[in-house]
Design an enzyme around this catalytic site. Structure first.
Site, mmCIF file in Angstrom:
data_model
loop_
_atom_site.group_PDB
_atom_site.id
_atom_site.type_symbol
_atom_site.label_atom_id
_atom_site.label_comp_id
_atom_site.label_asym_id
_atom_site.label_seq_id
_atom_site.Cartn_x
_atom_site.Cartn_y
_atom_site.Cartn_z
ATOM 1 C CG PHE A 76 -6.556 -5.702 -1.876
ATOM 2 C CD1 PHE A 76 -6.831 -6.634 -2.861
ATOM 3 C CD2 PHE A 76 -5.260 -5.616 -1.384
ATOM 4 C CE1 PHE A 76 -5.829 -7.483 -3.342
ATOM 5 C CE2 PHE A 76 -4.254 -6.437 -1.858
ATOM 6 C CZ PHE A 76 -4.538 -7.372 -2.830
ATOM 7 C CG LEU A 107 -20.064 0.614 0.836
ATOM 8 C CD1 LEU A 107 -21.404 0.625 0.104
ATOM 9 C CD2 LEU A 107 -19.171 -0.490 0.280
ATOM 10 C CG ASP A 144 -17.526 5.575 9.396
ATOM 11 O OD1 ASP A 144 -16.627 5.159 10.168
ATOM 12 O OD2 ASP A 144 -17.360 6.514 8.599
ATOM 13 C CG LEU A 147 -9.523 -7.557 7.648
ATOM 14 C CD1 LEU A 147 -10.758 -8.438 7.733
ATOM 15 C CD2 LEU A 147 -8.627 -8.014 6.513
ATOM 16 C CD GLU A 157 -9.225 6.043 5.010
ATOM 17 O OE1 GLU A 157 -8.462 5.962 4.017
ATOM 18 O OE2 GLU A 157 -10.430 6.312 4.919
ATOM 19 C CB THR A 181 -10.583 5.273 9.882
ATOM 20 O OG1 THR A 181 -11.458 6.203 9.246
ATOM 21 C CG2 THR A 181 -10.986 3.858 9.493
ATOM 22 C CB THR A 217 0.554 -3.117 8.415
ATOM 23 O OG1 THR A 217 1.666 -2.951 7.539
ATOM 24 C CG2 THR A 217 0.550 -1.946 9.396
ATOM 25 C CG ASP A 218 5.293 -5.482 7.002
ATOM 26 O OD1 ASP A 218 4.611 -4.496 6.657
ATOM 27 O OD2 ASP A 218 5.999 -6.129 6.201
ATOM 28 C CD GLU A 219 3.597 0.210 5.622
ATOM 29 O OE1 GLU A 219 3.877 1.410 5.793
ATOM 30 O OE2 GLU A 219 2.862 -0.187 4.715
ATOM 31 C CE1 TYR A 274 -2.244 1.538 7.343
ATOM 32 C CE2 TYR A 274 -0.003 1.102 6.585
ATOM 33 C CZ TYR A 274 -1.263 0.647 6.924
ATOM 34 O OH TYR A 274 -1.546 -0.699 6.866
ATOM 35 C CE LYS A 328 -3.782 -1.512 10.836
ATOM 36 N NZ LYS A 328 -5.181 -2.018 10.899
ATOM 37 N NE ARG A 377 7.901 -1.377 1.486
ATOM 38 C CZ ARG A 377 8.939 -0.614 1.774
ATOM 39 N NH1 ARG A 377 10.136 -1.167 1.973
ATOM 40 N NH2 ARG A 377 8.807 0.693 1.872
ATOM 41 C CG ASN A 429 9.619 -0.885 -4.230
ATOM 42 O OD1 ASN A 429 9.072 -1.864 -3.722
ATOM 43 N ND2 ASN A 429 9.592 0.316 -3.668
#
Length: 351
Positions: A11, A33, A57, A79, A82, A98, A130-132, A157, A161, A221, A256
């Site tokens: 994305f 892919l 990969d 980028l 997962e 990953t 990510t901000d997470e 996740y 990261k 968010r 949300n």
């Protein structure tokens, strides 16, 4: 500039590829892919003479060494990851392999290439995160994530990261690898894989299905249009200060529930139902375990140092997104059959 972009069929990665090609850069798209990738995302960019694709990969170090040797990039934009929190709850091993091991392989392959080339001063390794990684914020709107906010990841996740961010900084400090880092807020826009909130709401609405909202919908968010994000990323890889991180936000905080109601209003206007509103399909479901209450980015550093701000409001960006999904049904139809899409995932433990 020749850019090696990992995850360029995903994305956000595909948005970077499309914009980079449009601006005259050469791009080497490295993507394994996996389930969320789609080469249709870069079909037009792939026609450009400066585009190359490598199905590799990032867990395969030997293949990465070959790609670097063959293409000799000026910069890396990493980028590939997962990224779906719910999937990380059900299957964390893919995220560890990953996001952590894959990033380690990328750093080592880039370092070997950079050192072998005589450590060119203009080489860059741009790690996109990510901000997470910063955890969860209170409701107080004056409190936002900055680049110095302590890390406090809450899901497999975000933990993976966070680990990858630490590796990148360590490779800069220990080996001198010229790196820049960015941490972004929630992205949305065209080509958004149909397992994330915005496309789920659009596609469920059109199909007459319930519009699922976790808990009471109060989780907040900061929403960033993906094409704005791609613009910021290309700016950072070229102008960012080495060793520095930049938070990229959309300056568009919404709960949300507010987001879903906005999407329903846009759909009511662009493709009205025979009876009632799409908002009638809103359904509250059991919350995700460990669901972070609020993310919000303070983008002062990138605004002050690089002069960047988002170009669209949340209302403008969501309308562009809805129109894109209405106009591109063949794209999303074939992705709906991929593994896990349309199913409730992550019920065992929490984006």
């Amino acid at each position: 500039m020749k850019l090696l972009v990992t995850g360029g069929a995903g994305f956000i990665g595909s948005a970077v590829v499309r914009l980079a090609i449009a601006r005259g850069h050469e791009v080497v798209n490295v993507d394994a892919l996996t389930y969320a990738a789609c080469l249709d995302n870069v079909a037009d960019a792939a026609k450009a003479p400066g585009y190359a694709f490598e199905q590799v990969d990032i867990r395969d170090r030997a293949a990465l060494d070959r790609v670097f040797a063959a293409h000799k990039p000026d910069a890396v934009m990493h980028l590939a990851a997962e990224s779906h929190v719910d999937r990380s709850i059900d299957g964390p091993s893919d995220f560890i392999e990953t996001n952590i091991t894959g990033t380690f392989n990328m750093l080592e392959a880039a370092r070997a290439y950079w050192e072998g080339a005589g450590k060119p001063e203009d080489f860059r390794f741009h790690h996109i995160s990510t901000d997470e990684v910063f955890g969860s914020l209170p409701a107080d709107p004056s409190v936002q994530f900055t680049e110095t906010t302590p890390y406090d990841p809450r899901s497999p996740y975000s933990a993976s990261k966070a680990a990858s961010d630490h590796l990148v900084r360590a490779w800069h400090e220990t080996y001198g690898l010229p790196v820049v880092l960015t941490n972004c807020s929630n992205n949305y826009g065209p080509y958004h894989f149909p397992e994330k909130l915005v496309p789920v709401i659009i596609l469920n609405a059109l199909a007459g299905k319930p519009l699922p909202i976790y808990g009471d919908g109060s989780n907040v968010r900061d929403w960033l249009f993906v094409e704005d994000h791609a613009d910021a990323l290309l700016l950072v890889v070229q102008k960012g200060e080495l060793g520095r991180s930049y938070n990229i936000g959309g300056e568009n905080e919404r709960s949300n529930l507010e987001l879903v109601k906005t999407l329903c209003g846009i759909l009511d206007r662009l493709q009205p139902k025979d009876n009632g509103s799409y908002a009638d399909q809103i359904t509250f479901v059991t919350d995700r375990p460990g669901h972070d209450a609020r993310y919000a980015i303070d983008p002062a550093r990138i605004r002050k140092e690089l002069g960047w701000r988002p170009s669209v409001t949340i209302e403008e960006g969501l309308e562009k997104t809805v129109r894109w999904f209405l106009d591109n049904e063949p794209w999303w139809r074939k992705l709906q059959s991929r593994q896990g899409v349309g199913q409730r995932l992550g019920t065992g433990g929490g984006k």
